[in-house]
Motif scaffolding. Structure first.
Motif, PDB file in Angstrom:
ATOM      1  N   UNK A   1      14.200  22.033  16.089  1.00 59.47           N
ATOM      2  CA  UNK A   1      14.768  21.460  17.837  1.00 59.47           C
ATOM      3  C   UNK A   1      12.945  20.837  18.323  1.00 59.47           C
ATOM      4  N   UNK A   2      12.287  20.698  18.432  1.00 58.19           N
ATOM      5  CA  UNK A   2      10.946  19.584  18.292  1.00 58.19           C
ATOM      6  C   UNK A   2      10.397  18.614  17.103  1.00 58.19           C
ATOM      7  N   UNK A   3      10.277  17.949  17.490  1.00 54.52           N
ATOM      8  CA  UNK A   3       9.465  16.688  15.981  1.00 54.52           C
ATOM      9  C   UNK A   3       8.199  17.685  15.742  1.00 54.52           C
ATOM     10  N   UNK A   4       7.947  18.201  16.963  1.00 58.77           N
ATOM     11  CA  UNK A   4       6.381  18.990  16.572  1.00 58.77           C
ATOM     12  C   UNK A   4       7.054  20.364  15.528  1.00 58.77           C
ATOM     13  N   UNK A   5       8.102  20.548  15.293  1.00 58.34           N
ATOM     14  CA  UNK A   5       8.353  21.466  14.310  1.00 58.34           C
ATOM     15  C   UNK A   5       8.583  20.384  12.806  1.00 58.34           C
ATOM     16  N   UNK A   6       8.442  19.375  12.768  1.00 63.43           N
ATOM     17  CA  UNK A   6       8.659  18.578  11.471  1.00 63.43           C
ATOM     18  C   UNK A   6       7.665  19.398  10.795  1.00 63.43           C
ATOM     19  N   UNK A   7       6.958  19.477   9.329  1.00 65.06           N
ATOM     20  CA  UNK A   7       6.278  19.856   8.675  1.00 65.06           C
ATOM     21  C   UNK A   7       5.976  19.323   7.540  1.00 65.06           C
ATOM     22  N   UNK A   8       5.024  19.283   6.511  1.00 67.28           N
ATOM     23  CA  UNK A   8       5.132  19.101   5.246  1.00 67.28           C
ATOM     24  C   UNK A   8       5.649  19.379   4.185  1.00 67.28           C
ATOM     25  N   UNK A   9       6.316  20.389   4.605  1.00 70.72           N
ATOM     26  CA  UNK A   9       7.220  20.751   3.675  1.00 70.72           C
ATOM     27  C   UNK A   9       8.479  20.652   3.897  1.00 70.72           C
ATOM     28  N   UNK A  10       8.754  19.700   4.634  1.00 71.02           N
ATOM     29  CA  UNK A  10      10.064  18.523   4.749  1.00 71.02           C
ATOM     30  C   UNK A  10      10.139  17.565   4.205  1.00 71.02           C
ATOM     31  N   UNK A  11       8.819  17.457   3.540  1.00 71.12           N
ATOM     32  CA  UNK A  11       8.195  16.309   2.808  1.00 71.12           C
ATOM     33  C   UNK A  11       8.305  16.550   1.118  1.00 71.12           C
ATOM     34  N   UNK A  12       8.412  15.008   0.213  1.00 70.54           N
ATOM     35  CA  UNK A  12       8.291  14.974  -0.971  1.00 70.54           C
ATOM     36  C   UNK A  12       7.785  13.592  -1.198  1.00 70.54           C
ATOM     37  N   UNK A  13       7.833  13.375  -2.434  1.00 75.00           N
ATOM     38  CA  UNK A  13       6.554  11.800  -2.314  1.00 75.00           C
ATOM     39  C   UNK A  13       7.583  11.393  -3.402  1.00 75.00           C
TER      40      UNK A  13
ATOM     41  N   UNK B   1       5.189  15.160  10.447  1.00 76.67           N
ATOM     42  CA  UNK B   1       5.722  15.920   9.679  1.00 76.67           C
ATOM     43  C   UNK B   1       3.995  16.102   9.190  1.00 76.67           C
ATOM     44  N   UNK B   2       3.528  15.590   9.073  1.00 81.24           N
ATOM     45  CA  UNK B   2       2.048  15.315   8.439  1.00 81.24           C
ATOM     46  C   UNK B   2       1.145  16.280   9.397  1.00 81.24           C
ATOM     47  N   UNK B   3       1.083  16.672  10.758  1.00 81.72           N
ATOM     48  CA  UNK B   3       0.787  17.041  11.876  1.00 81.72           C
ATOM     49  C   UNK B   3       0.336  16.413  13.187  1.00 81.72           C
ATOM     50  N   UNK B   4       0.309  14.802  13.372  1.00 83.14           N
ATOM     51  CA  UNK B   4       0.123  14.336  14.122  1.00 83.14           C
ATOM     52  C   UNK B   4       0.784  14.672  15.182  1.00 83.14           C
ATOM     53  N   UNK B   5       0.135  14.731  16.440  1.00 81.70           N
ATOM     54  CA  UNK B   5       1.518  14.678  17.835  1.00 81.70           C
ATOM     55  C   UNK B   5       1.956  13.681  17.988  1.00 81.70           C
TER      56      UNK B   5
ATOM     57  N   UNK C   1       1.112  -1.653  -0.191  1.00 82.47           N
ATOM     58  CA  UNK C   1      -0.018   0.264   0.191  1.00 82.47           C
ATOM     59  C   UNK C   1       1.098   0.589  -0.190  1.00 82.47           C
ATOM     60  N   UNK C   2       0.505   2.274  -0.935  1.00 84.72           N
ATOM     61  CA  UNK C   2       1.050   3.730  -0.426  1.00 84.72           C
ATOM     62  C   UNK C   2       1.426   3.676   1.592  1.00 84.72           C
ATOM     63  N   UNK C   3       2.702   4.188   1.570  1.00 84.61           N
ATOM     64  CA  UNK C   3       2.661   4.200   2.942  1.00 84.61           C
ATOM     65  C   UNK C   3       3.864   5.058   2.913  1.00 84.61           C
ATOM     66  N   UNK C   4       4.668   5.141   4.340  1.00 85.22           N
ATOM     67  CA  UNK C   4       5.560   6.193   4.635  1.00 85.22           C
ATOM     68  C   UNK C   4       6.862   5.847   3.537  1.00 85.22           C
ATOM     69  N   UNK C   5       7.143   4.882   3.456  1.00 91.25           N
ATOM     70  CA  UNK C   5       7.676   4.903   2.764  1.00 91.25           C
ATOM     71  C   UNK C   5       8.284   5.085   1.152  1.00 91.25           C
TER      72      UNK C   5
ATOM     73  N   UNK D   1       8.395  10.071  12.282  1.00 92.66           N
ATOM     74  CA  UNK D   1       8.541  11.606  12.251  1.00 92.66           C
ATOM     75  C   UNK D   1       7.822  12.127  10.966  1.00 92.66           C
ATOM     76  N   UNK D   2       7.387  11.029   9.768  1.00 98.75           N
ATOM     77  CA  UNK D   2       6.957  11.967   8.800  1.00 98.75           C
ATOM     78  C   UNK D   2       5.233  11.697   9.336  1.00 98.75           C
TER      79      UNK D   2
END
Lengths: 445, 234
Positions: free
Chosen positions: A405-417, A315-319, A44-48, A311-312
């Motif tokens: 400086x916090x895992x919660x500061x990761x954001x979608x902008x940090x990711x590509x698919x 980054x997508x918005x989970x706490x 399935x499409x996944x974090x990988x 982390x992914x």
């Protein structure tokens, strides 16, 4: 001498593959559908399918092992007077005593406590071993209400109202008779040895308006102290998240179809529900539109395996995230050291999923006292704690590389698919492009 | 709050809200001398007198909403009026008494104690009950005693569709007509021990009815272990 006639290579059907053929033969022989544990096994499409970009000229990183990267999370800040404070954003998902041995439940509690996180009860109620070894214990409030006891409700640190789970959204459960020991039977108020159905709907509420009243009752009974989580299977995450907020939940647990179950039909696991990756952005969107992102916390589960997945998801918005299958593996589930015994059960280490049969060589998904003895709760708890710490370090490594400086500061902008499907589901650009399928025009880079 | 100790302490929902009422009642323990309480102006509010743990008597003067006396332990709660959804849900012990009618899911998943409904109860009365005794003076709606595990459900009137569907070991007594029985629920012989138990329950509930007029229903136990040949019953 006859001329040699070339033959074509025998070709197996792509759709009638070996597994499919074996399943048809099995069904024809037994007359019953295949029941198994675990989550979806198909690709399935996944974090990988996502990558972090990391820092470069336009972003600067934090120094590994030196600059602080916080991992703490507070859950249940909306209404509860005693929110849950965890050192790491990885929790242990609900798994029942009944499906798991008392030793396995104790080990989960020990491991979670060592790592500074929470564990969760399951269908069947709370055991003293689990409560005793868990600094932070979440009490599941399920449709069956097996073992549901207001004293245990008050002993819990938070309450998780279970509406559904990713492996079988819309489905109840079944604990087959062979796993119903005296103790399990007593806790569930049912005779020993009979199949125990876990209902798919709660017996005393239907719909979000009733749920709001139910949540208020739970708050009244626990003096408005305990956070109320709401666990939902990934089906309509945008609407379900909005309704969960409306119903008064403090925390939403959203479980994709890779999330495991103790037992259900194979056809249910593989053909109902959404992949975890497809659940997160619609849920976050609902929270953001309601102004509740980070106020009602979102826990994502279903196929979380390592720090990159953590982390992914964040980054997508989970706490926070939650793990079940991976936690079982950390305890010792499907370990190749038991390969000989897996072979006797007609399977192999890594593929064993007949958890409902209670013959687990690793002594985890069983009520057989001899098998259960194989698991040392102290050692297994240590293994789980080690694993949780490794995942946390991995997530921190990625976050620092992205300058956070916090895992919660990761954001979608940090990711590509890496794939169009993942780009569409995660709503991040396809690698090397500015294209997010489903969105018109270019992204803002 | 209380109006002195020469009279029963009274709590008024209109004045202190459900939270105030519950907080006062939940603060009591086994040693309390204030054993008799009155709750006024319930106004159909939800979750009144839920989660009580002390052996006290509470009389609620009027109609209540959802989950009144939910998860009750030891307390004797009387609702002088009608009750909304889930009255006495998951009660563990004690007594909950409704003088009027009750809505859906009365006594749902309750583990113990006695739930009395003098009037009618709606659908799913005693759903998934786990040891509670329920006595209904009137009739019950459809799907009552669905997946009922243990305990007794006494219905002095009629029962709706699919009574006792997927029932386990709970025992059902119905005096009137049963619209239909659910999967794996059958009529069973009423033996002397059942008549004696029924008489005991009716007496405890304060409801006059002749046990000999009732029929007993329970599980055929054919669906206790999955069998593909029974698939049509599901």
């Amino acid at each position: 001498m006859a001329a040699h006639t070339p033959t074509t290579t025998p070709r197996k059907s792509a759709i009638f593959d070996d597994y499919t053929l074996s399943e048809i033969r099995r069904a024809a022989t037994t007359g019953i559908y295949d029941i198994r544990g675990g989550g979806s096994k198909r690709r399935l499409p996944h974090f990988d399918d996502l990558l972090f970009l990391g820092a470069s000229i336009s972003r600067y990183p934090l120094e590994g092992y030196r600059e602080r990267c916080d991992t703490s999370v507070v859950l249940g800040t909306r209404f509860a007077s005693k929110p849950i404070k965890l050192d790491i954003p990885i929790t242990i998902a609900g798994m029942s005593f009944g499906s798991l041995s008392a030793q396995a439940k104790e080990a989960l509690g020990r491991g979670a406590t060592l790592a500074g996180t929470s564990t969760t009860t399951g269908d069947g109620g709370m055991t003293p071993e689990e409560r005793g070894q868990s600094k932070t214990l979440i009490y599941q409030y399920l449709p069956s209400r097996y073992g549901m006891n207001p004293d245990d409700l008050r002993k819990a640190d938070a309450i998780e109202v279970v509406v559904g789970q990713g492996a079988k959204p819309g489905g109840g459960g079944m604990l087959l008779g062979q796993k119903i020991s005296d103790r399990v039977a007593e806790m569930r108020d049912l005779p020993k040895g009979i199949d125990q159905r876990s209902a798919c709907r709660h017996p005393d509420w239907t719909g979000p308006d009733d749920l709001e009243i139910k949540i208020n009752e739970l708050r009244e009974i626990t003096n408005w102290e305990k956070p109320i989580y709401l666990k939902i299977g990934g089906t309509r995450p945008y609407y379900d998240t909005a309704l969960a907020v409306k119903s008064g939940a403090d925390v939403i647990v959203l479980d994709g179809m890779q999330g495991g179950t103790a037992a259900t039909q194979e056809v249910f696991i593989e053909h109902v529900g959404l992949p975890t990756l497809a659940c997160i952005r619609p849920a976050v969107k609902a929270l953001q539109e309601l102004g509740m992102h980070r106020k009602v916390q979102l826990i994502i589960s279903g196929g979380i395996r390592n720090g990159a997945d953590v982390a992914k998801a964040l980054a997508l918005g989970a706490d926070a995230v939650s793990i079940g299958t991976a936690a079982m593996v950390a305890l010792g589930d499907n370990d190749p050291i038991y390969e000989e015994e897996y072979q006797k059960l007609g399977t192999t280490a890594g593929a064993y999923d007949d958890w409902h049969e209670g013959r687990d060589p690793a002594g985890i998904s069983t009520q057989d006292p001899e098998l259960a003895k194989r698991l040392d709760p102290v050692l297994a708890g240590r293994r789980l704690a080690n694993y949780l710490k490794v995942m946390t370090l991995e997530a921190q490594t990625i976050a620092r590389a992205c300058g956070k400086s916090h895992l919660h500061n990761l954001e979608p902008e940090d990711l590509v698919a890496l794939t169009i499907e993942a780009a569409a589901m995660a709503q991040v650009p396809l690698a090397g492009t500015d294209w997010i399928p489903g969105r018109s025009g270019s992204t803002e880079i | 709050m209380g109006r002195g100790r020469l009279t029963m302490p009274e709590l008024d929902v209109r004045e202190i809200g459900v939270r105030g009422v519950n907080k006062a009642l939940m603060a009591l323990d086994d040693s309390t001398n204030d054993r008799n309480w009155v709750v006024r102006s319930p106004q159909g509010q939800h979750s009144i007198a839920c989660g009580l743990t002390a052996p006290i008597d509470v009389v609620i003067k009027g109609h209540v909403g959802f989950y009144c006396a939910g998860m009750n332990q030891q307390a004797n709660v009387t609702i002088e009026g009608h009750a909304g959804v889930g009255v006495g849900e998951n009660m563990m012990s004690g007594r909950v008494h409704v003088t009027g009618n009750a809505s859906e899911s009365a006594g749902a998943t309750a583990h113990g104690g006695l739930l009395v409904i003098e009037g009618d109860a709606s659908s799913r009365c005693g759903i998934s009950m786990k040891g509670v005794d329920i006595v209904v003076g009137g009739s019950v709606g459809h799907m009552s005693a669905f997946m009922a595990q243990s305990g007794h459900l006494v219905v002095c009137g009629d029962a709706g569709d699919a009574l006792g569907d997927s029932i386990y070991e709970a025992v059902l007594f119905v005096r009137g007509k049963v619209e239909s029985l659910g999967a794996d629920c059958i009529e069973k012989e009423m033996r002397p021990e059942h008549l004696a138990k029924l008489a005991e329950l009716l007496q405890a509930a304060g409801i006059e009815a002749a046990p000999s007029e009732f029929r007993r229903y329970g599980s055929a136990r054919k669906l206790y272990n999955f069998d593909i040949d029974n698939v049509g019953a599901y």
